[in-house]
Design a protein around this motif. Structure first.
Motif, PDB file in Angstrom:
ATOM      1  N   ALA A  94       0.841  -1.209   0.000  1.00  0.00           N
ATOM      2  CA  ALA A  94       0.000   0.000   0.000  1.00  0.00           C
ATOM      3  C   ALA A  94       0.869   1.249   0.000  1.00  0.00           C
ATOM      4  O   ALA A  94       0.602   2.208  -0.744  1.00  0.00           O
ATOM      5  CB  ALA A  94      -0.929  -0.001   1.207  1.00  0.00           C
TER       6      ALA A  94
ATOM      7  N   GLU B  31      10.166   3.611   5.956  1.00  0.00           N
ATOM      8  CA  GLU B  31       9.962   2.187   6.244  1.00  0.00           C
ATOM      9  C   GLU B  31      10.974   1.722   7.299  1.00  0.00           C
ATOM     10  O   GLU B  31      12.161   2.004   7.188  1.00  0.00           O
ATOM     11  CB  GLU B  31      10.130   1.371   4.937  1.00  0.00           C
ATOM     12  CG  GLU B  31      10.251  -0.118   5.113  1.00  0.00           C
ATOM     13  CD  GLU B  31       9.091  -0.760   5.869  1.00  0.00           C
ATOM     14  OE1 GLU B  31       7.929  -0.451   5.579  1.00  0.00           O
ATOM     15  OE2 GLU B  31       9.372  -1.580   6.776  1.00  0.00           O
TER      16      GLU B  31
ATOM     17  N   LEU C 193       4.337  -7.197   4.366  1.00  0.00           N
ATOM     18  CA  LEU C 193       4.000  -8.622   4.520  1.00  0.00           C
ATOM     19  C   LEU C 193       4.249  -9.402   3.230  1.00  0.00           C
ATOM     20  O   LEU C 193       4.644 -10.566   3.261  1.00  0.00           O
ATOM     21  CB  LEU C 193       2.532  -8.776   4.936  1.00  0.00           C
ATOM     22  CG  LEU C 193       2.251  -8.562   6.423  1.00  0.00           C
ATOM     23  CD1 LEU C 193       0.741  -8.471   6.670  1.00  0.00           C
ATOM     24  CD2 LEU C 193       2.856  -9.670   7.272  1.00  0.00           C
TER      25      LEU C 193
ATOM     26  N   GLY D  89       1.752 -14.847  -2.608  1.00  0.00           N
ATOM     27  CA  GLY D  89       0.674 -15.027  -3.602  1.00  0.00           C
ATOM     28  C   GLY D  89      -0.006 -13.697  -3.882  1.00  0.00           C
ATOM     29  O   GLY D  89      -0.609 -13.105  -2.978  1.00  0.00           O
TER      30      GLY D  89
ATOM     31  N   ILE E  10       9.033   5.137  12.532  1.00  0.00           N
ATOM     32  CA  ILE E  10       8.119   6.243  12.816  1.00  0.00           C
ATOM     33  C   ILE E  10       7.751   6.179  14.293  1.00  0.00           C
ATOM     34  O   ILE E  10       7.341   5.120  14.788  1.00  0.00           O
ATOM     35  CB  ILE E  10       6.857   6.113  11.948  1.00  0.00           C
ATOM     36  CG1 ILE E  10       7.230   6.330  10.479  1.00  0.00           C
ATOM     37  CG2 ILE E  10       5.778   7.083  12.400  1.00  0.00           C
ATOM     38  CD1 ILE E  10       6.303   5.652   9.516  1.00  0.00           C
TER      39      ILE E  10
ATOM     40  N   ARG F 163      -4.229  -2.481   4.582  1.00  0.00           N
ATOM     41  CA  ARG F 163      -5.061  -3.372   5.399  1.00  0.00           C
ATOM     42  C   ARG F 163      -5.658  -2.702   6.631  1.00  0.00           C
ATOM     43  O   ARG F 163      -6.354  -3.356   7.398  1.00  0.00           O
ATOM     44  CB  ARG F 163      -4.282  -4.635   5.772  1.00  0.00           C
ATOM     45  CG  ARG F 163      -3.116  -4.437   6.703  1.00  0.00           C
ATOM     46  CD  ARG F 163      -2.348  -5.735   6.916  1.00  0.00           C
ATOM     47  NE  ARG F 163      -1.043  -5.485   7.484  1.00  0.00           N
ATOM     48  CZ  ARG F 163      -0.746  -5.621   8.774  1.00  0.00           C
ATOM     49  NH1 ARG F 163      -1.651  -6.031   9.625  1.00  0.00           N
ATOM     50  NH2 ARG F 163       0.470  -5.365   9.205  1.00  0.00           N
TER      51      ARG F 163
ATOM     52  N   ARG G 182      -7.941  -6.344   2.680  1.00  0.00           N
ATOM     53  CA  ARG G 182      -6.617  -6.461   3.295  1.00  0.00           C
ATOM     54  C   ARG G 182      -5.582  -7.088   2.369  1.00  0.00           C
ATOM     55  O   ARG G 182      -4.393  -7.038   2.665  1.00  0.00           O
ATOM     56  CB  ARG G 182      -6.710  -7.308   4.577  1.00  0.00           C
ATOM     57  CG  ARG G 182      -6.815  -8.791   4.305  1.00  0.00           C
ATOM     58  CD  ARG G 182      -6.938  -9.617   5.558  1.00  0.00           C
ATOM     59  NE  ARG G 182      -7.259 -10.995   5.253  1.00  0.00           N
ATOM     60  CZ  ARG G 182      -6.372 -11.964   5.113  1.00  0.00           C
ATOM     61  NH1 ARG G 182      -5.096 -11.720   5.241  1.00  0.00           N
ATOM     62  NH2 ARG G 182      -6.765 -13.187   4.826  1.00  0.00           N
TER      63      ARG G 182
ATOM     64  N   ILE H 130      -3.188  -8.165  -1.097  1.00  0.00           N
ATOM     65  CA  ILE H 130      -2.192  -7.377  -1.820  1.00  0.00           C
ATOM     66  C   ILE H 130      -2.788  -6.466  -2.911  1.00  0.00           C
ATOM     67  O   ILE H 130      -2.511  -5.255  -2.924  1.00  0.00           O
ATOM     68  CB  ILE H 130      -1.086  -8.297  -2.395  1.00  0.00           C
ATOM     69  CG1 ILE H 130      -0.308  -8.958  -1.247  1.00  0.00           C
ATOM     70  CG2 ILE H 130      -0.132  -7.524  -3.303  1.00  0.00           C
ATOM     71  CD1 ILE H 130       0.664 -10.053  -1.671  1.00  0.00           C
TER      72      ILE H 130
HETATM   73  C1  FAD Z   1      -0.218 -15.317   6.965  1.00  0.00           C
HETATM   74  C2  FAD Z   1      -0.726 -14.375   5.915  1.00  0.00           C
HETATM   75  C3  FAD Z   1      -1.092 -14.860   4.670  1.00  0.00           C
HETATM   76  C4  FAD Z   1      -1.549 -13.995   3.680  1.00  0.00           C
HETATM   77  N1  FAD Z   1      -1.818 -14.478   2.432  1.00  0.00           N
HETATM   78  C5  FAD Z   1      -2.056 -13.618   1.418  1.00  0.00           C
HETATM   79  C6  FAD Z   1      -2.050 -14.071   0.068  1.00  0.00           C
HETATM   80  O1  FAD Z   1      -1.839 -15.247  -0.221  1.00  0.00           O
HETATM   81  N2  FAD Z   1      -2.272 -13.146  -0.910  1.00  0.00           N
HETATM   82  C7  FAD Z   1      -2.523 -11.827  -0.648  1.00  0.00           C
HETATM   83  O2  FAD Z   1      -2.745 -11.052  -1.593  1.00  0.00           O
HETATM   84  N3  FAD Z   1      -2.523 -11.383   0.624  1.00  0.00           N
HETATM   85  C8  FAD Z   1      -2.259 -12.231   1.651  1.00  0.00           C
HETATM   86  N4  FAD Z   1      -2.155 -11.773   2.932  1.00  0.00           N
HETATM   87  C9  FAD Z   1      -2.463 -10.358   3.208  1.00  0.00           C
HETATM   88  C10 FAD Z   1      -1.434  -9.377   2.657  1.00  0.00           C
HETATM   89  O3  FAD Z   1      -0.155  -9.933   2.623  1.00  0.00           O
HETATM   90  C11 FAD Z   1      -1.342  -8.103   3.481  1.00  0.00           C
HETATM   91  O4  FAD Z   1      -2.523  -7.776   4.099  1.00  0.00           O
HETATM   92  C12 FAD Z   1      -0.925  -6.953   2.572  1.00  0.00           C
HETATM   93  O5  FAD Z   1       0.321  -7.265   1.994  1.00  0.00           O
HETATM   94  C13 FAD Z   1      -0.907  -5.694   3.419  1.00  0.00           C
HETATM   95  O6  FAD Z   1      -0.203  -4.672   2.801  1.00  0.00           O
HETATM   96  P1  FAD Z   1      -0.083  -3.263   3.541  1.00  0.00           P
HETATM   97  O7  FAD Z   1       0.876  -2.460   2.716  1.00  0.00           O
HETATM   98  O8  FAD Z   1      -1.421  -2.721   3.839  1.00  0.00           O
HETATM   99  O9  FAD Z   1       0.557  -3.569   4.987  1.00  0.00           O
HETATM  100  P2  FAD Z   1       1.920  -4.234   5.411  1.00  0.00           P
HETATM  101  O10 FAD Z   1       2.361  -5.234   4.444  1.00  0.00           O
HETATM  102  O11 FAD Z   1       1.736  -4.626   6.827  1.00  0.00           O
HETATM  103  O12 FAD Z   1       2.976  -3.020   5.326  1.00  0.00           O
HETATM  104  C14 FAD Z   1       3.113  -2.068   6.355  1.00  0.00           C
HETATM  105  C15 FAD Z   1       4.542  -1.546   6.334  1.00  0.00           C
HETATM  106  O13 FAD Z   1       4.668  -0.505   7.289  1.00  0.00           O
HETATM  107  C16 FAD Z   1       5.882  -0.671   7.989  1.00  0.00           C
HETATM  108  N5  FAD Z   1       5.743  -0.059   9.313  1.00  0.00           N
HETATM  109  C17 FAD Z   1       4.833  -0.386  10.268  1.00  0.00           C
HETATM  110  N6  FAD Z   1       5.015   0.370  11.360  1.00  0.00           N
HETATM  111  C18 FAD Z   1       6.068   1.196  11.082  1.00  0.00           C
HETATM  112  C19 FAD Z   1       6.761   2.183  11.840  1.00  0.00           C
HETATM  113  N7  FAD Z   1       6.403   2.523  13.091  1.00  0.00           N
HETATM  114  N8  FAD Z   1       7.808   2.817  11.255  1.00  0.00           N
HETATM  115  C20 FAD Z   1       8.177   2.506   9.976  1.00  0.00           C
HETATM  116  N9  FAD Z   1       7.565   1.562   9.231  1.00  0.00           N
HETATM  117  C21 FAD Z   1       6.525   0.919   9.774  1.00  0.00           C
HETATM  118  C22 FAD Z   1       6.057  -2.178   8.067  1.00  0.00           C
HETATM  119  O14 FAD Z   1       7.408  -2.533   8.307  1.00  0.00           O
HETATM  120  C23 FAD Z   1       5.564  -2.623   6.698  1.00  0.00           C
HETATM  121  O15 FAD Z   1       6.575  -2.658   5.734  1.00  0.00           O
HETATM  122  C24 FAD Z   1      -1.692 -12.614   3.950  1.00  0.00           C
HETATM  123  C25 FAD Z   1      -1.304 -12.116   5.203  1.00  0.00           C
HETATM  124  C26 FAD Z   1      -0.816 -12.980   6.163  1.00  0.00           C
HETATM  125  C27 FAD Z   1      -0.370 -12.433   7.494  1.00  0.00           C
END
Ligand code: FAD
Length: 405
Positions: free
Chosen positions: A18, A37, A45, A53, A128, A338, A351, A353
């Motif tokens: 995101a 980051e 994640l 995936g 952060i 998410r 939530r 990708i």
């Molecule tokens: C076990 C599991 C299986 C999954 N399977 C799938 C799948 O097969 N396919 C699919 O599409 N999705 C799947 N998902 C869901 C998906 O991976 C995530 O929900 C999605 O990637 C979320 O992206 P995001 O950018 O919102 O959050 P995140 O990926 O959580 O990214 C948040 C980022 O913010 C950073 N961050 C957080 N706090 C701070 C801070 N204080 N300072 C600096 N940086 C910070 C973190 O390090 C991270 O890099 C799965 C999730 C899990 C846990």
């Protein structure tokens, strides 16, 4: 006294899918953009959590519903590694979908390339801490890295931390949910190596092993509890318990192979980020709920398909209201990924990708508009977001799909 103070138009907090999409979107809209980051690799994640995936951009009936940076990132995920988009995903009779599995490391390399080309200022290894506020408007974030502690100011901030950490710390009302222990890791096995050689495809070596619960806790050994991703002690215990499940798995499997067990099957890549599916989400100006499948919203800014199953129902697509990205009470802030305002089945789809990439791109467009108009996100016109989405060929209305049914 702070060690440094920097100013940007748009600050994106968190470099998951995101956050990367938001930063690309904002920078390409001409904003001076910083992406912060805490890890040293982008993808969140999807990469550091070993979630390999990329769920579908299509509805399971041959219609693509998600476009834009979400599609660009899907292609990026396989640019430097294995994986193919199924050739028959457009056939409504087929169970294949517009979706791929990718090597997380290869995806990291491609994400670096994208943000560097887009001239996003990327601050890795930077945590952060607290937001800085002017009454109920966020003005910046206190961060800490090897240079010490400093302030990054921005005219608009996007919370893409996955955990709504920024929003929560400014006082946005939020909701939390706990998770069963789970871990996604990669293993090396002689069996996968044989398959790779047999099929002349090294991609077969990408051998995922997961232990712990599914999203509804299936597959979990009895007696384990749920953990909160927003509680420091719980996070540590979640990780240690999950890794014990993995240890137990390798002990069992290696023992069955006898003396050569440790040589034939072993762990090779553990997640460097806790595999929490959900932690905290905001209460936005709107909340997308389970009953909102296939419903029109006057502020829709995107479409997301249900990833579960090959489709089946033609009503398996959501419109995403802009209000789900705009937090209550606090100004100058948007949320992507998410931790947007969605519940139940809607959250299950928001939530993942591709949806995180979509909401990231929308947040980037909205932030750029807010900065250009010298206003706060809740005051921008949805028609202006849509104008930019039209320019980027991104669908945001179910009406755009009807002709194809
Ligand atoms: C076990 C599991 C299986 C999954 N399977 C799938 C799948 O097969 N396919 C699919 O599409 N999705 C799947 N998902 C869901 C998906 O991976 C995530 O929900 C999605 O990637 C979320 O992206 P995001 O950018 O919102 O959050 P995140 O990926 O959580 O990214 C948040 C980022 O913010 C950073 N961050 C957080 N706090 C701070 C801070 N204080 N300072 C600096 N940086 C910070 C973190 O390090 C991270 O890099 C799965 C999730 C899990 C846990």
């Amino acid at each position: 006294m702070k060690e440094f103070r920097k100013k940007y138009d748009v600050l994106v907090a968190g470099g998951g899918v995101a956050g990367v999409a938001a930063a690309l979107s904002s920078s390409r809209a001409g904003m001076k953009t910083v992406l912060v980051e805490k890890n040293i690799q982008l993808g969140g994640l999807a990469t550091s959590g070993n979630v390999f995936g990329y769920l579908p951009l299509c509805d399971g009936q041959g219609r693509q519903v998600i476009f834009g940076i979400a599609e660009e990132l899907l292609h990026a995920s396989i640019k430097y590694g294995p994986g193919d988009i199924p050739g028959d995903w457009e056939n409504p009779e087929s169970v294949s979908r517009y979706s791929v599995c990718f090597s997380p490391a290869a995806f990291v390399l491609a994400l670096d390339e994208l943000v560097m080309n887009a001239k996003v200022d990327v601050w890795l290894d930077t945590v952060i801490c607290q937001p800085t506020m002017n009454k109920d408007r966020i003005t910046g974030l206190e961060v800490e890295n090897k240079s010490g502690r400093g302030i990054i100011e921005a005219k608009c901030i996007i919370d893409a931390t996955g955990d709504a950490d920024v929003s929560f710390r400014t006082g946005v009302p939020c909701e939390e949910r706990d998770n069963f222990p789970v871990i996604w890791a990669f293993q090396i096995s002689l069996e996968a190596a044989r398959a790779a050689v047999h099929e002349n495809n090294a991609g077969k070596l990408l051998d995922l092993v997961w232990q712990g619960g599914s999203d509804i806790g299936e597959g979990l050994p009895p007696g384990l509890r749920k953990y909160l991703g927003t509680n420091g002690k719980d996070v540590s215990e979640f990780v240690l318990v999950s890794r014990k499940l993995l240890r137990d798995y390798f002990v069992r499997e290696q023992a069955m192979m006898g003396k050569s067990g440790r040589d034939n099957l072993f762990p090779v890549a553990l997640p460097s980020m806790a595999d929490f599916r959900t932690t905290r989400r905001i209460h936005g100006l709107k909340t997308l709920g389970s009953s909102d499948f296939f419903k029109n919203f006057d502020d829709s800014v995107g479409l997301v398909a249900d990833w579960r199953g090959p489709g089946g129902s033609r009503k398996n697509v959501w419109e995403v209201p802009f209000g789900t990205l705009v937090p209550q009470k606090i100004h100058g802030l948007l949320v992507a990924g998410r931790c947007i305002s969605a519940t139940g089945a809607a959250w299950e789809d928001m939530r993942v990708i591709p949806a995180a990439a979509l909401t990231g791109e929308v947040a980037g467009i909205a932030a750029a508009l807010a900065v250009s108009n010298n206003t706060t996100p809740e005051d921008i016109q949805v028609k202006d977001i849509r104008k930019e989405m039209d320019r980027r060929n991104i669908l945001y209305s179910l009406d755009g799909l009807h002709g194809n049914v």
